[in-house]
Design an enzyme around this catalytic site. Sequence first.
Site, PDB file in Angstrom:
ATOM      1  N   ASP A 116     -34.360 -41.411  36.874  1.00 53.98           N
ATOM      2  CA  ASP A 116     -33.791 -41.294  38.220  1.00 53.98           C
ATOM      3  C   ASP A 116     -34.906 -40.931  39.197  1.00 53.98           C
ATOM      4  OD1 ASP A 116     -31.150 -41.858  37.511  1.00 53.98           O
ATOM      5  OD2 ASP A 116     -30.636 -39.761  37.193  1.00 53.98           O
ATOM      6  N   ASP A 132     -27.506 -47.029  39.393  1.00 54.80           N
ATOM      7  CA  ASP A 132     -26.355 -46.258  39.890  1.00 54.80           C
ATOM      8  C   ASP A 132     -25.887 -46.817  41.229  1.00 54.80           C
ATOM      9  OD1 ASP A 132     -26.663 -44.512  37.704  1.00 54.80           O
ATOM     10  OD2 ASP A 132     -27.911 -43.133  38.855  1.00 54.80           O
TER      11      ASP A 132
END
Length: 158
Positions: A116, A132
């Site tokens: 991330d 995402d």
Amino acid sequence: MRLKNRLFWIAAFIAFFLDQITKYWVVQTFSLGQTLPLFAGIFHFTYVTNTGAAFSLLSGKVEWLRWLSLGVSLVLIALALFGPTLNLWDQLGYGLILGGAMGNGIDRFVLGYVVDFLDFRLINFAVFNVADSFISIGIVCLLIASFQKTPTSTDRSH
């Protein structure tokens, strides 16, 4: 032979490719935990790992989530291959969800975690990634599709 649900496949490929290339760039460019403020205090690139789902939900459940990613991916592929020709918004939505699920699924199987790096600090949001984002955009596309569907003539009986 003409490929059925062509937009689905294009969206899935683009989402998967952009997710993987951005994660590769982050891993090659940043040290774990390093942050680069693009707009200080508002938006940063911050390299973190996540053993949970999107936006750090279900943290530590990587084993379960890797199989969920694979299952979702297989169901969506089967839908596009063997199901009906989908409308534009359904193809786009399901394709973006597939690309995101595959991107994060590959991370879970290969690395044991998801990379991330998108860090919106203004609203103190969990650090997330391109996959995402595409999954979320795909859900919005499916919502748009559901609002656009009109009853068929057989549904309007008397």
